[in-house]
Structures are given as structure tokens and as C-alpha cells.
Design a protein around this motif. Structure first.
Motif, PDB file in Angstrom:
ATOM      1  N   GLY A 121       0.798  -1.311  -0.039  1.00 13.98           N
ATOM      2  CA  GLY A 121      -0.027   0.085   0.019  1.00 13.98           C
ATOM      3  C   GLY A 121       0.887   1.547  -0.016  1.00 13.98           C
ATOM      4  N   ASP A 122       2.056   1.184  -0.199  1.00 12.24           N
ATOM      5  CA  ASP A 122       2.915   2.296  -0.062  1.00 12.24           C
ATOM      6  C   ASP A 122       2.739   3.304  -1.572  1.00 12.24           C
ATOM      7  N   ARG A 123       2.909   4.485  -1.415  1.00 12.88           N
ATOM      8  CA  ARG A 123       2.565   5.243  -2.734  1.00 12.88           C
ATOM      9  C   ARG A 123       4.030   5.784  -3.262  1.00 12.88           C
ATOM     10  N   GLN A 124       4.879   5.459  -2.454  1.00 11.03           N
ATOM     11  CA  GLN A 124       6.413   5.883  -2.981  1.00 11.03           C
ATOM     12  C   GLN A 124       7.445   5.283  -2.402  1.00 11.03           C
ATOM     13  N   ILE A 125       8.517   5.148  -2.972  1.00  9.84           N
ATOM     14  CA  ILE A 125       9.611   4.603  -2.578  1.00  9.84           C
ATOM     15  C   ILE A 125      10.850   5.322  -2.468  1.00  9.84           C
ATOM     16  N   GLY A 126      11.694   5.419  -1.504  1.00 10.66           N
ATOM     17  CA  GLY A 126      12.863   6.537  -1.502  1.00 10.66           C
ATOM     18  C   GLY A 126      14.182   5.479  -1.284  1.00 10.66           C
ATOM     19  N   LEU A 127      15.183   6.186  -1.366  1.00  6.70           N
ATOM     20  CA  LEU A 127      16.661   5.912  -1.030  1.00  6.70           C
ATOM     21  C   LEU A 127      17.470   6.833  -0.863  1.00  6.70           C
ATOM     22  N   GLN A 128      18.697   6.556  -0.242  1.00  9.94           N
ATOM     23  CA  GLN A 128      19.638   7.698  -0.086  1.00  9.94           C
ATOM     24  C   GLN A 128      20.826   6.742  -1.056  1.00  9.94           C
ATOM     25  N   VAL A 129      21.564   7.703  -1.750  1.00 11.84           N
ATOM     26  CA  VAL A 129      22.748   7.301  -2.710  1.00 11.84           C
ATOM     27  C   VAL A 129      23.676   8.652  -2.456  1.00 11.84           C
ATOM     28  N   TYR A 145      13.836   7.774 -10.922  1.00 15.31           N
ATOM     29  CA  TYR A 145      14.091   8.257  -9.570  1.00 15.31           C
ATOM     30  C   TYR A 145      14.269   9.685  -9.876  1.00 15.31           C
ATOM     31  N   GLU A 146      13.742  10.633  -8.810  1.00 18.68           N
ATOM     32  CA  GLU A 146      14.309  11.958  -8.793  1.00 18.68           C
ATOM     33  C   GLU A 146      14.515  12.569  -7.511  1.00 18.68           C
ATOM     34  N   THR A 147      15.619  13.455  -7.483  1.00 20.16           N
ATOM     35  CA  THR A 147      15.964  14.019  -6.328  1.00 20.16           C
ATOM     36  C   THR A 147      14.810  14.794  -5.687  1.00 20.16           C
ATOM     37  N   GLN A 148      14.421  14.473  -4.355  1.00 18.13           N
ATOM     38  CA  GLN A 148      13.210  15.073  -3.732  1.00 18.13           C
ATOM     39  C   GLN A 148      13.901  16.063  -2.568  1.00 18.13           C
ATOM     40  N   SER A 149      15.100  15.693  -2.149  1.00 15.36           N
ATOM     41  CA  SER A 149      15.600  16.605  -1.207  1.00 15.36           C
ATOM     42  C   SER A 149      17.107  16.169  -1.084  1.00 15.36           C
TER      43      SER A 149
END
Length: 160
Positions: A121-129, A145-149
């Protein structure tokens, strides 16, 4: 499990002691590639603290290998979106051994992570690179994938 990417198969980890050791080994390999000569004693604490049934682990093996000998791993967890407060999946570790890179394994693992996140049920996925990890940045960008912060740091050890 059946073949997943040509020549490879994907297996769900159980989080047992041997897998914790393998995960720690993969984490050390990742950091050693990015920071040669560095030591990373804190990684053991992170694995001990965060590996659980809520943070699943998957391993990739060559399809023709009878003995358990993973060539890639994926560790997922959860985070909170800072803007919405929604839970989101988070890629804690994605590592593919150098001899198995550029064969579609990393991209397939990211897609698998996305499918797992959608299924819960997640609407987004994130990561740190790391900014210096250009191959990973290229892979993630190619997958949309795009930079969000930005995670910014400043050494204050010797600052005046």
C-alpha cells in the motif's frame, strides 16, 4: 525459486545469523568501494538494530549454483515522507557484486522493491545514494527516480 533474471534467481531471506553476516559483508563491500581504506564498525550495530521481519531481505544467486552463494542483495525498510507523513518503502541496501553488474540484476531488484512497496500500500519508495556513486545515480535516474531533497553535511570538527 524459479529463474528471475536470465541466469539468476531471487530468494527471500530469513534474517538468520548467517544472513545477518552476509548482509553485513555486503554493506562493508558497498562502503569500501565508495570510501577505500575506511573502516565501518557502526554497520554491525545498524544490522543488529534494524534487520527484522518488517525489514525484508532478498538474495540473488546464479541459477546454476547449488550452494548458497549470493551475488546481490536487497534490504528494504520503511520511512516517513517528510512532506505528507505517509509511510513509504525505503531501499536500505542494494548491492550487486562487480562481476554481476550491468546484467539487469540491479534494475530488476529496484523493480522488485517497487512491487513489494505497492503490494503493502505504499505510494512511493525512497533511497539514499552518495553523490559520488555515479553508476547507482545513473541506474536510479534511468528507472525514473528524482531528487526530492538533499542530505547536506558540514564538518564541524575543526571549524571555527
Amino acid at each position: 525459486m524459479t529463474e528471475w533474471v536470465e541466469g539468476y534467481r531471487l530468494d527471500r531471506g530469513s534474517g538468520g545469523t548467517k544472513e545477518r553476516d552476509r548482509l553485513l559483508n555486503f554493506m562493508h563491500r558497498t562502503y569500501a568501494e565508495l570510501f577505500p581504506g575506511g573502516e565501518f564498525p557502526y554497520l554491525e550495530h545498524a544490522v543488529h538494530r534494524f534487520l527484522s521481519p518488517e525489514t525484508p531481505l532478498w538474495w540473488v544467486q546464479k541459477s546454476n549454483e547449488a550452494q548458497w552463494n549470493p551475488v546481490a542483495g536487497l534490504w528494504l525498510g520503511s520511512a516517513i515522507d517528510q512532506g505528507t507523513g505517509d509511510r513509504q518503502a525505503h531501499i536500505l541496501l542494494l548491492y550487486v557484486m562487480p562481476d554481476h553488474r550491468r546484467k539487469g540484476v540491479g534494475a530488476a531488484l529496484v523493480r522488485y522493491a517497487e512491487t513489494w512497496a505497492k503490494s503493502r500500500g505504499d505510494r512511493q519508495i525512497g533511497l539514499q545514494v552518495f553523490e559520488t556513486n555515479l553508476p547507482a545515480l545513473g541506474l536510479y535516474r534511468a528507472l525514473g527516480y528524482e531528487t526530492q531533497s538533499r542530505w547536506m553535511t558540514k564538518s564541524i570538527e575543526n571549524a571555527e
